[in-house]
Structure formats: C-alpha cells, structure tokens
Design a protein around this motif. Structure first.
Motif, PDB file in Angstrom:
ATOM      1  N   THR A  20       0.829  -1.203   0.000  1.00 57.41           N
ATOM      2  CA  THR A  20       0.000   0.000   0.000  1.00 57.41           C
ATOM      3  C   THR A  20       0.862   1.250   0.000  1.00 57.41           C
ATOM      4  O   THR A  20       1.896   1.309   0.663  1.00 57.41           O
ATOM      5  CB  THR A  20      -0.926  -0.005   1.235  1.00 57.41           C
ATOM      6  OG1 THR A  20      -1.715  -1.193   1.207  1.00 57.41           O
ATOM      7  CG2 THR A  20      -1.849   1.195   1.242  1.00 57.41           C
ATOM      8  N   TRP A  22       0.333   5.818  -0.277  1.00 51.54           N
ATOM      9  CA  TRP A  22      -0.649   6.898  -0.160  1.00 51.54           C
ATOM     10  C   TRP A  22      -0.168   8.189  -0.808  1.00 51.54           C
ATOM     11  O   TRP A  22      -0.910   9.145  -0.895  1.00 51.54           O
ATOM     12  CB  TRP A  22      -0.967   7.175   1.308  1.00 51.54           C
ATOM     13  CG  TRP A  22      -1.368   5.938   2.038  1.00 51.54           C
ATOM     14  CD1 TRP A  22      -2.624   5.363   2.046  1.00 51.54           C
ATOM     15  CD2 TRP A  22      -0.544   5.100   2.837  1.00 51.54           C
ATOM     16  NE1 TRP A  22      -2.610   4.219   2.803  1.00 51.54           N
ATOM     17  CE2 TRP A  22      -1.334   4.033   3.316  1.00 51.54           C
ATOM     18  CE3 TRP A  22       0.797   5.128   3.207  1.00 51.54           C
ATOM     19  CZ2 TRP A  22      -0.849   3.024   4.120  1.00 51.54           C
ATOM     20  CZ3 TRP A  22       1.287   4.115   4.010  1.00 51.54           C
ATOM     21  CH2 TRP A  22       0.465   3.085   4.458  1.00 51.54           C
ATOM     22  N   ASP A  23       1.102   8.214  -1.244  1.00 52.09           N
ATOM     23  CA  ASP A  23       1.668   9.440  -1.812  1.00 52.09           C
ATOM     24  C   ASP A  23       2.848   9.064  -2.711  1.00 52.09           C
ATOM     25  O   ASP A  23       3.181   7.882  -2.854  1.00 52.09           O
ATOM     26  CB  ASP A  23       2.105  10.406  -0.708  1.00 52.09           C
ATOM     27  CG  ASP A  23       3.062   9.756   0.297  1.00 52.09           C
ATOM     28  OD1 ASP A  23       3.795   8.814  -0.068  1.00 52.09           O
ATOM     29  OD2 ASP A  23       3.079  10.198   1.460  1.00 52.09           O
ATOM     30  N   VAL A  40      -3.545   1.944  -3.557  1.00 56.72           N
ATOM     31  CA  VAL A  40      -3.784   3.227  -2.911  1.00 56.72           C
ATOM     32  C   VAL A  40      -4.975   2.984  -1.992  1.00 56.72           C
ATOM     33  O   VAL A  40      -6.115   2.910  -2.436  1.00 56.72           O
ATOM     34  CB  VAL A  40      -4.075   4.343  -3.930  1.00 56.72           C
ATOM     35  CG1 VAL A  40      -4.219   5.682  -3.222  1.00 56.72           C
ATOM     36  CG2 VAL A  40      -2.981   4.398  -4.992  1.00 56.72           C
ATOM     37  N   ASP A  42      -7.750   3.210   1.121  1.00 60.18           N
ATOM     38  CA  ASP A  42      -8.543   4.218   1.830  1.00 60.18           C
ATOM     39  C   ASP A  42      -8.049   4.390   3.259  1.00 60.18           C
ATOM     40  O   ASP A  42      -8.464   5.305   3.969  1.00 60.18           O
ATOM     41  CB  ASP A  42     -10.039   3.919   1.779  1.00 60.18           C
ATOM     42  CG  ASP A  42     -10.437   2.589   2.395  1.00 60.18           C
ATOM     43  OD1 ASP A  42      -9.563   1.851   2.895  1.00 60.18           O
ATOM     44  OD2 ASP A  42     -11.648   2.277   2.356  1.00 60.18           O
ATOM     45  N   SER A  43      -7.084   3.558   3.642  1.00 61.78           N
ATOM     46  CA  SER A  43      -6.424   3.724   4.936  1.00 61.78           C
ATOM     47  C   SER A  43      -5.690   5.056   5.010  1.00 61.78           C
ATOM     48  O   SER A  43      -5.281   5.478   6.091  1.00 61.78           O
ATOM     49  CB  SER A  43      -5.459   2.571   5.203  1.00 61.78           C
ATOM     50  OG  SER A  43      -4.530   2.448   4.139  1.00 61.78           O
ATOM     51  N   LEU A  44      -5.556   5.752   3.869  1.00 62.20           N
ATOM     52  CA  LEU A  44      -4.959   7.081   3.894  1.00 62.20           C
ATOM     53  C   LEU A  44      -5.748   8.005   4.812  1.00 62.20           C
ATOM     54  O   LEU A  44      -5.200   8.972   5.344  1.00 62.20           O
ATOM     55  CB  LEU A  44      -4.841   7.670   2.491  1.00 62.20           C
ATOM     56  CG  LEU A  44      -6.111   8.148   1.775  1.00 62.20           C
ATOM     57  CD1 LEU A  44      -6.419   9.597   2.107  1.00 62.20           C
ATOM     58  CD2 LEU A  44      -5.935   7.979   0.292  1.00 62.20           C
ATOM     59  N   SER A  48      -2.605   9.280   6.553  1.00 61.90           N
ATOM     60  CA  SER A  48      -2.203  10.598   6.059  1.00 61.90           C
ATOM     61  C   SER A  48      -3.076  11.745   6.545  1.00 61.90           C
ATOM     62  O   SER A  48      -2.599  12.868   6.648  1.00 61.90           O
ATOM     63  CB  SER A  48      -2.229  10.604   4.524  1.00 61.90           C
ATOM     64  OG  SER A  48      -1.300   9.693   4.008  1.00 61.90           O
ATOM     65  N   THR A  54     -11.613   4.798   8.212  1.00 59.13           N
ATOM     66  CA  THR A  54     -11.563   5.071   6.768  1.00 59.13           C
ATOM     67  C   THR A  54     -12.826   5.767   6.267  1.00 59.13           C
ATOM     68  O   THR A  54     -12.844   6.259   5.139  1.00 59.13           O
ATOM     69  CB  THR A  54     -11.390   3.765   5.980  1.00 59.13           C
ATOM     70  OG1 THR A  54     -12.508   2.912   6.242  1.00 59.13           O
ATOM     71  CG2 THR A  54     -10.099   3.066   6.332  1.00 59.13           C
ATOM     72  N   HIS A  65      -4.769  11.326  -4.087  1.00 53.97           N
ATOM     73  CA  HIS A  65      -3.699  10.452  -3.604  1.00 53.97           C
ATOM     74  C   HIS A  65      -3.299   9.421  -4.660  1.00 53.97           C
ATOM     75  O   HIS A  65      -2.123   9.062  -4.764  1.00 53.97           O
ATOM     76  CB  HIS A  65      -4.102   9.797  -2.287  1.00 53.97           C
ATOM     77  CG  HIS A  65      -4.005  10.745  -1.134  1.00 53.97           C
ATOM     78  ND1 HIS A  65      -2.904  10.814  -0.318  1.00 53.97           N
ATOM     79  CD2 HIS A  65      -4.861  11.698  -0.682  1.00 53.97           C
ATOM     80  CE1 HIS A  65      -3.084  11.760   0.595  1.00 53.97           C
ATOM     81  NE2 HIS A  65      -4.273  12.307   0.396  1.00 53.97           N
ATOM     82  N   THR A  66      -4.251   8.972  -5.457  1.00 54.30           N
ATOM     83  CA  THR A  66      -3.920   8.036  -6.537  1.00 54.30           C
ATOM     84  C   THR A  66      -3.059   8.732  -7.585  1.00 54.30           C
ATOM     85  O   THR A  66      -2.089   8.156  -8.084  1.00 54.30           O
ATOM     86  CB  THR A  66      -5.198   7.455  -7.167  1.00 54.30           C
ATOM     87  OG1 THR A  66      -5.964   6.814  -6.135  1.00 54.30           O
ATOM     88  CG2 THR A  66      -4.865   6.444  -8.253  1.00 54.30           C
ATOM     89  N   THR A  85      -6.677   1.278  -6.845  1.00 54.03           N
ATOM     90  CA  THR A  85      -7.102   2.220  -5.814  1.00 54.03           C
ATOM     91  C   THR A  85      -8.425   1.791  -5.191  1.00 54.03           C
ATOM     92  O   THR A  85      -9.273   1.205  -5.859  1.00 54.03           O
ATOM     93  CB  THR A  85      -7.196   3.649  -6.396  1.00 54.03           C
ATOM     94  OG1 THR A  85      -7.454   4.574  -5.355  1.00 54.03           O
ATOM     95  CG2 THR A  85      -8.260   3.756  -7.459  1.00 54.03           C
TER      96      THR A  85
END
Length: 129
Positions: A20, A22-23, A40, A42-44, A48, A54, A65-66, A85
């Motif tokens: 995974t 996120w950036d 990518v 959804d834990s971002l 982040s 989530t 983010h994607t 994603t």
C-alpha cells in the motif's frame, strides 16, 4: 505490469506481492521494493489525514492520492507495479451506476489500472468457511 501478467503469475503459482502507498514517496518505496501491485488504500484516511477510521475519506481525496502515487512511480511503465485504488465508503454500495461513476475518474484521471471495493461477507458466514 499488466493485468495479464497477474493472471499468468496466478496460473503458474507465482506469489503476487501487493503493498500500500498513499503518496509519491511511499509509491517510490513500494516500486523499489519490487511489488507487483501498489494499492492506494482508503487507509490514507488514518495514515495521512488523521482520521480515526476510513469512513471520512472522499472520492476526491482518493483521486488526489492516486494521482500522487502514479507520479511517484519512476520506472518505465512496463516495469511499474500495477496501480489499484480503493473506492471509498458509499461510493459504490448504492448501485451499479454510482459505482461506475465513482470508478471512472480514478481510472481516467489518475492512471489507475483498477479499483478495489469491499464486498460484505454474507450474513452468517465466517472467515474460516
């Protein structure tokens, strides 16, 4: 990496590695580690953005983010991991039309190769069945 490569790997019994990101920075680390797929996630929302779950992450945040993850990949496209994603909560659970509308921008504007969505377990089923 192409989806056909993953199919071939699965058929031959080869392990498929997915990590995974996120950036852009985490994407470059995942790519350098040799992952076949970069998710990518959804834990971002938690990693982040500082949320407790989530649930608050939006489709627009997933798109942003994607795009960042795709920009962080440096190898030639044929050597890059496949980018998949997550679709955020309630972007697809309300019908097929809504799911397609949510997935479209992620595929079109972020160069993701695919989207991942959660499928609820059937009632009464357990993870061990």
């Amino acid at each position: 990496m192409r989806t056909s490569d993953l199919i071939r790997f699965k058929q031959s019994g080869r392990t498929i590695a997915m990590l995974t990101a996120w950036d852009a920075l985490s994407a470059s680390v995942v790519e350098e580690a040799g992952a076949d797929i970069v998710l990518v996630g959804d834990s971002l929302a938690m990693v982040s953005l500082g949320h407790a779950t989530t649930l608050p992450v939006t489709l627009e945040q997933m798109l942003q983010h994607t795009q960042a993850v795709c920009r962080g990949l440096r190898k030639p496209p044929s050597d890059q991991p496949l980018v998949i994603t997550d679709l955020p909560f309630l972007s697809y659970q309300c019908g097929l039309d809504r799911a397609v509308a949510a997935a479209g921008p992620l595929l079109k504007h972020a160069a993701a190769a695919g989207v991942k969505l959660g499928v609820p377990e059937p009632q009464g089923a357990s993870a061990h069945e």
